[in-house]
Design an enzyme around this catalytic site. Structure first.
Site, short mmCIF file in Angstrom:
data_model
loop_
_atom_site.label_atom_id
_atom_site.label_comp_id
_atom_site.label_asym_id
_atom_site.label_seq_id
_atom_site.Cartn_x
_atom_site.Cartn_y
_atom_site.Cartn_z
N GLU A 187 0.84 -1.20 0.00
CA GLU A 187 0.00 0.00 0.00
C GLU A 187 0.87 1.25 0.00
O GLU A 187 1.84 1.34 0.77
CB GLU A 187 -0.89 -0.03 1.25
CG GLU A 187 -2.30 0.40 1.01
CD GLU A 187 -3.08 -0.49 0.04
OE1 GLU A 187 -3.02 -0.22 -1.19
OE2 GLU A 187 -3.76 -1.41 0.50
N ASP A 204 2.92 2.03 -5.05
CA ASP A 204 2.92 2.05 -6.52
C ASP A 204 3.52 3.34 -7.08
O ASP A 204 4.33 3.32 -8.00
CB ASP A 204 1.53 1.76 -7.12
CG ASP A 204 0.40 2.70 -6.71
OD1 ASP A 204 0.62 3.56 -5.82
OD2 ASP A 204 -0.70 2.58 -7.29
N GLY A 245 -15.93 5.49 -3.61
CA GLY A 245 -15.33 5.88 -2.34
C GLY A 245 -15.21 4.76 -1.33
O GLY A 245 -14.71 4.94 -0.24
N LEU A 262 -12.60 0.19 -3.37
CA LEU A 262 -12.41 -1.01 -4.19
C LEU A 262 -12.16 -0.62 -5.65
O LEU A 262 -12.31 -1.42 -6.55
CB LEU A 262 -13.62 -1.95 -4.07
CG LEU A 262 -13.87 -2.44 -2.63
CD1 LEU A 262 -15.22 -3.14 -2.52
CD2 LEU A 262 -12.76 -3.36 -2.16
N SER A 285 -13.63 1.74 -7.80
CA SER A 285 -14.72 1.89 -8.76
C SER A 285 -14.30 2.81 -9.89
O SER A 285 -14.69 2.61 -11.05
CB SER A 285 -15.97 2.45 -8.08
OG SER A 285 -15.67 3.66 -7.42
N SER A 286 -13.48 3.83 -9.60
CA SER A 286 -13.11 4.75 -10.67
C SER A 286 -12.19 4.07 -11.69
O SER A 286 -12.37 4.25 -12.90
CB SER A 286 -12.46 6.03 -10.13
OG SER A 286 -11.55 5.74 -9.13
N GLU A 307 -6.91 9.50 -15.00
CA GLU A 307 -7.24 9.77 -13.60
C GLU A 307 -6.36 10.90 -13.04
O GLU A 307 -6.84 11.79 -12.35
CB GLU A 307 -7.06 8.49 -12.79
CG GLU A 307 -7.47 8.64 -11.35
CD GLU A 307 -7.88 7.34 -10.70
OE1 GLU A 307 -8.48 6.47 -11.37
OE2 GLU A 307 -7.61 7.19 -9.51
N ASP A 326 -4.44 0.23 -9.52
CA ASP A 326 -5.84 -0.16 -9.67
C ASP A 326 -6.17 -0.50 -11.12
O ASP A 326 -6.86 -1.49 -11.39
CB ASP A 326 -6.75 0.97 -9.17
CG ASP A 326 -6.42 1.37 -7.74
OD1 ASP A 326 -5.77 0.58 -7.04
OD2 ASP A 326 -6.81 2.48 -7.33
N TYR A 369 -4.10 12.34 0.18
CA TYR A 369 -3.37 11.34 -0.60
C TYR A 369 -2.18 12.01 -1.31
O TYR A 369 -1.05 11.54 -1.26
CB TYR A 369 -4.32 10.69 -1.60
CG TYR A 369 -3.70 9.63 -2.47
CD1 TYR A 369 -3.81 8.29 -2.15
CD2 TYR A 369 -3.01 9.98 -3.64
CE1 TYR A 369 -3.25 7.31 -2.96
CE2 TYR A 369 -2.45 9.02 -4.45
CZ TYR A 369 -2.58 7.69 -4.11
OH TYR A 369 -2.01 6.73 -4.92
C1 GLA Z 1 -5.30 4.19 -4.16
C2 GLA Z 1 -4.61 4.51 -5.47
C3 GLA Z 1 -3.55 3.49 -5.81
C4 GLA Z 1 -2.61 3.26 -4.63
C5 GLA Z 1 -3.41 3.05 -3.34
C6 GLA Z 1 -2.51 2.98 -2.13
O1 GLA Z 1 -6.05 3.01 -4.28
O2 GLA Z 1 -5.56 4.56 -6.50
O3 GLA Z 1 -2.83 3.91 -6.94
O4 GLA Z 1 -1.69 4.29 -4.49
O5 GLA Z 1 -4.36 4.06 -3.12
O6 GLA Z 1 -1.74 1.84 -2.18
#
Ligand code: GLA
Length: 385
Positions: A37, A40, A126, A129, A131-132, A164, A176, A228
């Site tokens: 997490e 990426d 939101g 999972l 969705s976007s 995105e 994602d 973020y």
């Molecule tokens: C979100 C982002 C991903 C990743 C995670 C954290 O899901 O869309 O690219 O950075 O947070 O691991």
């Protein structure tokens, strides 16, 4: 909801809105990230798998040079933009995700023609999972297939990610979209976000008497809310101060992180560097079929996200604690943080007691009961009809 029902609904939505038959229906799944997490966007490792649930788009070509999108769930009038005027900023909100994909394709010299799209989702926005990403990937596949654009899936993932970042304004990484387009059933995807190298790693919990539960903690998040992006900038700053191109470079020399003078930057970097190591350790365990032993890694990942990266939230901490006290082998918050789901690795025969413990813990805090579902590693995005 099964993919077939979702496809039916998307097609029905298309007919109702545009009074025409769609050319086809495309589906892209949401994802669960087993571990890795906030790694990426720093060129590190992630280990997601695709869910059975996701987003379907019914789509049809039109002779005009216009792209129109509508969503039953989001409501409102369809959003329509001519391909000529498609630039970042022309639209905001949910429609920026599918329109952004048309823009990113055009920018890459793969210009789609006029299209109408109706969206149907069985992932709550939101909820963490992706969705976007599912919406982007389903749209991307539909546009490519209908307009004869030859875009390999990994490239499409990069373009969806660009949509995105640069069109919808969410500074997320590549995980994602890659998960949605590149996973396979009964596997997780080890992705090296620096080189783009991938490996499908077998992941079949039922074969070893385990189940993976996704616990919706009820708290919602948005990657565009600034927190973020702030974490991402911290990682870039830490790498800059340490003289490396990204924190990934420190996977084999984690102690270098201690050279950072600022304690907060040090904590942020320590999370990323240790998390990359945990992904590799988890992959080594999965390769020898030892999924149960991944549990402690999930626990360490959560502690690191909570204490070092500081992106956890109270409902997640309580869920992790309650689940593990009731027999989960490990659990952790998932996704960008500040809301979203918790993933728990649970022996089949402990599932009931884990669910009961979650119910009790949430009741004690007067929080709404968390929805829980089983996450099954599933197929990636595809045409449904
Ligand atoms: C979100 C982002 C991903 C990743 C995670 C954290 O899901 O869309 O690219 O950075 O947070 O691991």
């Amino acid at each position: 909801m099964t993919a077939t029902v979702l496809a039916d609904r998307a097609a029905a939505g298309f007919r109702a809105r545009y009074d025409a038959e769609p050319d086809g229906v495309w589906f892209a799944p949401g994802r669960v990230n087993l571990i890795g997490e906030h790694t990426d966007y720093t060129g590190g490792f992630v280990l997601p798998f695709a869910l059975g649930t996701g987003v379907a788009v019914a789509a049809g070509r039109v002779p005009s040079g216009t792209i129109t999108v509508c969503s039953r769930e989001q409501g409102g009038d369809p959003v329509s933009v001519t391909l000529e005027t498609l630039t970042a900023g022309v639209t905001t909100g949910w429609a920026a995700y599918p329109l952004g994909v048309a823009w990113a394709l055009s920018e890459a010299g793969q210009r789609p023609g006029g299209t109408r799209i109706a969206v149907e989702a069985d992932l709550a926005p939101g909820a963490g999972l992706s969705s976007s990403a599912a919406l982007e990937c389903a749209t991307g596949l539909a546009l490519c297939e209908m307009h004869g654009l030859q875009v390999p899936r990994q490239e499409l993932a990069a373009l969806a990610s660009r949509a995105e970042n640069d069109f919808a304004g969410a500074p997320t990484g590549i995980m994602d979209q890659s998960a949605s387009l590149l996973c396979q059933a009964a596997h997780a995807l080890l992705l090296d976000c620096r080189s783009g190298e991938m490996e499908l790693v077998p992941l079949d919990p039922t074969a070893v008497g385990l189940t993976m539960l996704v616990i919706d903690t009820g708290a919602r998040h948005a990657h565009t809310d600034g927190r973020y992006g702030e974490r991402r900038r911290s990682c870039e700053e830490a790498a800059r101060q340490l003289g490396v191109s990204s924190l990934r470079e420190l996977t084999d020399r984690p102690d270098d992180v201690q050279l950072l003078a600022d304690p907060q930057l040090r904590r942020r970097a320590r999370h990323v560097v240790s998390e990359n190591r945990r992904v590799l350790d988890a992959v080594a365990l999965l390769r020898r079929g030892a999924l149960a032993e991944v549990g402690p890694l999930l626990m360490r990942s959560h502690a690191s996200l909570r204490d070092e990266f500081e992106v956890s939230w109270p409902e997640a901490d309580v869920a992790v604690e309650a689940a593990t006290a009731a027999g989960a082998l490990g659990a952790r918050m998932m996704g960008g943080g500040f809301g979203g789901p918790v993933l728990a690795l649970v022996p089949e025969d402990q599932r009931r007691s884990v669910e009961a413990a979650l119910t009790a813990a949430y009741a004690q805090h007067n929080w709404q009961q968390p929805a829980v579902f089983e996450a099954v590693p599933s197929e990636s995005a595809r045409r449904l009809r």
